[in-house]
Design a protein around this motif. Structure first.
Motif, PDB file in Angstrom:
ATOM      1  N   LYS A  12       0.646  -1.151  -0.007  1.00 58.37           N
ATOM      2  CA  LYS A  12      -0.026  -0.030  -0.008  1.00 58.37           C
ATOM      3  C   LYS A  12       0.830   1.329   0.093  1.00 58.37           C
ATOM      4  O   LYS A  12       0.544   2.090  -0.707  1.00 58.37           O
ATOM      5  CB  LYS A  12      -0.833  -0.045   1.100  1.00 58.37           C
ATOM      6  CG  LYS A  12      -2.001  -1.003   0.980  1.00 58.37           C
ATOM      7  CD  LYS A  12      -3.036  -1.226   2.432  1.00 58.37           C
ATOM      8  CE  LYS A  12      -3.916  -2.361   2.189  1.00 58.37           C
ATOM      9  NZ  LYS A  12      -5.212  -2.092   1.301  1.00 58.37           N
ATOM     10  N   ARG A  16       1.198   4.289  -3.120  1.00 58.87           N
ATOM     11  CA  ARG A  16       0.907   5.641  -2.834  1.00 58.87           C
ATOM     12  C   ARG A  16       2.121   6.309  -3.375  1.00 58.87           C
ATOM     13  O   ARG A  16       1.999   7.413  -3.809  1.00 58.87           O
ATOM     14  CB  ARG A  16       0.713   5.667  -1.263  1.00 58.87           C
ATOM     15  CG  ARG A  16       0.433   7.360  -0.993  1.00 58.87           C
ATOM     16  CD  ARG A  16      -0.233   7.390   0.229  1.00 58.87           C
ATOM     17  NE  ARG A  16      -0.338   8.732   0.847  1.00 58.87           N
ATOM     18  CZ  ARG A  16      -1.620   9.400   0.634  1.00 58.87           C
ATOM     19  NH1 ARG A  16      -2.749   8.980   0.372  1.00 58.87           N
ATOM     20  NH2 ARG A  16      -1.574  10.768   1.124  1.00 58.87           N
ATOM     21  N   PHE A  31      -1.119   7.962   6.683  1.00 57.30           N
ATOM     22  CA  PHE A  31      -1.709   7.294   5.583  1.00 57.30           C
ATOM     23  C   PHE A  31      -1.903   5.767   6.160  1.00 57.30           C
ATOM     24  O   PHE A  31      -2.678   4.990   6.253  1.00 57.30           O
ATOM     25  CB  PHE A  31      -0.923   7.431   4.382  1.00 57.30           C
ATOM     26  CG  PHE A  31      -1.521   6.127   3.244  1.00 57.30           C
ATOM     27  CD1 PHE A  31      -2.651   6.425   2.559  1.00 57.30           C
ATOM     28  CD2 PHE A  31      -0.850   5.197   2.821  1.00 57.30           C
ATOM     29  CE1 PHE A  31      -3.196   5.606   1.842  1.00 57.30           C
ATOM     30  CE2 PHE A  31      -1.084   4.351   1.904  1.00 57.30           C
ATOM     31  CZ  PHE A  31      -2.426   4.517   1.438  1.00 57.30           C
TER      32      PHE A  31
END
Length: 70
Positions: A12, A16, A31
């Motif tokens: 992830k 990003r 995040f």
């Protein structure tokens, strides 16, 4: 649980960073908290994995991470 692993959070974070190319440390940590339960504890090991794989570089002047991978 498979969603709460270092590999999952690393993926992830990499996605990003790949989209944004450069992001500061604190916003990336926020995040991680939002996306994965226990993301705060998994954040540093996930960054270490990405660094060891040569996918990210830390920039101390800006306190940010840059995607340098494939």
């Amino acid at each position: 649980h498979p969603d709460c692993t270092v590999v999952n959070l690393s993926l992830k974070l990499m996605v990003r960073l790949k989209e944004r190319r450069l992001e500061d440390y604190d916003s990336l940590r926020m995040f991680a908290r939002k996306v994965v339960a226990g993301g705060d504890a998994l954040f540093l090991p996930s960054l270490n994995l990405l660094y060891l794989l040569g996918l990210v570089e830390y920039r101390p002047k800006t306190d940010g991470l840059e995607y340098t991978g494939l």
